[in-house]
Design a protein around this motif. Sequence first.
Motif, short mmCIF file in Angstrom:
data_model
loop_
_atom_site.label_atom_id
_atom_site.label_comp_id
_atom_site.label_asym_id
_atom_site.label_seq_id
_atom_site.Cartn_x
_atom_site.Cartn_y
_atom_site.Cartn_z
N THR A 1 69.80 46.87 27.72
CA THR A 1 69.06 47.33 28.91
C THR A 1 68.00 46.32 29.36
O THR A 1 67.76 46.17 30.55
CB THR A 1 68.40 48.69 28.65
OG1 THR A 1 67.45 48.56 27.59
CG2 THR A 1 69.44 49.72 28.25
N ARG B 1 68.15 51.77 44.91
CA ARG B 1 67.58 52.65 43.90
C ARG B 1 68.02 52.26 42.49
O ARG B 1 67.21 51.87 41.67
CB ARG B 1 67.99 54.09 44.21
CG ARG B 1 67.38 54.59 45.51
CD ARG B 1 67.46 56.09 45.61
NE ARG B 1 66.78 56.57 46.79
CZ ARG B 1 66.60 57.84 47.07
NH1 ARG B 1 67.07 58.76 46.25
NH2 ARG B 1 65.96 58.20 48.17
N ILE B 2 69.27 52.40 42.19
CA ILE B 2 69.77 52.09 40.84
C ILE B 2 71.06 51.29 40.98
O ILE B 2 72.02 51.77 41.57
CB ILE B 2 70.03 53.37 40.03
CG1 ILE B 2 68.74 54.18 39.87
CG2 ILE B 2 70.61 53.02 38.68
CD1 ILE B 2 67.66 53.50 39.07
N ARG B 3 71.08 50.08 40.44
CA ARG B 3 72.28 49.26 40.48
C ARG B 3 72.99 49.25 39.12
O ARG B 3 74.12 48.83 39.02
CB ARG B 3 71.95 47.84 40.91
CG ARG B 3 71.38 47.75 42.32
CD ARG B 3 71.25 46.32 42.81
NE ARG B 3 72.54 45.68 42.92
CZ ARG B 3 72.92 44.65 42.16
NH1 ARG B 3 72.11 44.17 41.23
NH2 ARG B 3 74.11 44.09 42.32
N HIS B 4 72.29 49.67 38.07
CA HIS B 4 72.90 49.76 36.73
C HIS B 4 72.64 51.17 36.19
O HIS B 4 71.79 51.36 35.30
CB HIS B 4 72.30 48.71 35.79
CG HIS B 4 72.43 47.32 36.28
ND1 HIS B 4 71.45 46.70 37.04
CD2 HIS B 4 73.43 46.41 36.15
CE1 HIS B 4 71.84 45.47 37.33
NE2 HIS B 4 73.03 45.26 36.81
N PRO B 5 73.33 52.18 36.72
CA PRO B 5 73.02 53.56 36.34
C PRO B 5 73.26 53.85 34.87
O PRO B 5 72.49 54.58 34.23
CB PRO B 5 73.94 54.40 37.24
CG PRO B 5 75.04 53.46 37.64
CD PRO B 5 74.43 52.11 37.71
N THR C 1 70.47 52.25 32.81
CA THR C 1 69.23 52.98 33.04
C THR C 1 69.24 54.31 32.29
O THR C 1 68.21 54.71 31.72
CB THR C 1 69.05 53.23 34.54
OG1 THR C 1 69.10 51.98 35.25
CG2 THR C 1 67.72 53.90 34.83
N PHE C 2 70.38 54.98 32.28
CA PHE C 2 70.48 56.26 31.58
C PHE C 2 70.24 56.09 30.08
O PHE C 2 69.44 56.81 29.47
CB PHE C 2 71.85 56.88 31.84
CG PHE C 2 72.14 58.10 31.01
CD1 PHE C 2 71.58 59.32 31.33
CD2 PHE C 2 72.97 58.00 29.90
CE1 PHE C 2 71.84 60.44 30.55
CE2 PHE C 2 73.23 59.12 29.13
CZ PHE C 2 72.67 60.34 29.45
N GLU D 1 64.63 50.06 38.92
CA GLU D 1 65.08 49.83 37.55
C GLU D 1 63.99 49.19 36.70
O GLU D 1 63.78 49.58 35.55
CB GLU D 1 66.32 48.95 37.55
CG GLU D 1 67.57 49.63 38.08
CD GLU D 1 68.74 48.70 38.18
OE1 GLU D 1 69.88 49.20 38.18
OE2 GLU D 1 68.53 47.47 38.27
#
Length: 219
Positions: free
Chosen positions: A88, A35-39, A42-43, A126
């Motif tokens: 990002t 799902r998300i590897r760089h939270p 991404t935020f 992502e």
Amino acid sequence: PWALTGAPPQVPGDDTEDVSLDFGSEEELALRKARIRHPLATFFHLFFRVSAIVTYLFCDWFSNSFVACFVTILLLLSFDFWSVKNVTGRLLVGLRWWNQIDEDGKSHWVFEAKRVPTTAASTEAEARIFWLGLIICPVIWTLFFFSSLFSLKLKWLALVIAGISLQTANLYGYIHCKLGGQKTLSRATSRLFATADAPTRQNRISEDGTEEHGKTVPR
């Protein structure tokens, strides 16, 4: 009993042998679908740009000072531009663009599509979040432009134009990175096929019909 090396004893007449199964493709697929590897990246990819839009819509509820609202939204837009351009984009989709000036003082725009190892590659979620945020937010600021223009809120036009300019610049740069990476891949593929086809072209009969594979052809 098992040998000290840990290998099972050999059975007479048994021709079977241990075979290691390669699950590399399944692991790569699982990493890609994570799902998300760089939270954190991404935020912040969405935080600054969404905060700028929300502040623009509701700033009158919190403050009657136009200058305070203007400065706050402009700072959020600036933070968003910097974070998307420098952080990002590189982490979430492996793309990067920048401007450099050579020794002659000429300005050059560089659009890079970086090839990263599978373990460090971005996931599908992502990449989807990155491109949706990159495309939708400039559209919203464009709607704000027409809204301000038709409602005669001319004092907000400079801020809205700044929002459109900053976010469209990132969108334009990353689209160039994406298309540039595909063009580079196409050129590499063309060179590969050209190299593979070179021996075939060398073995063809020349236009004057004199040679084929080193043999003389009667005229």
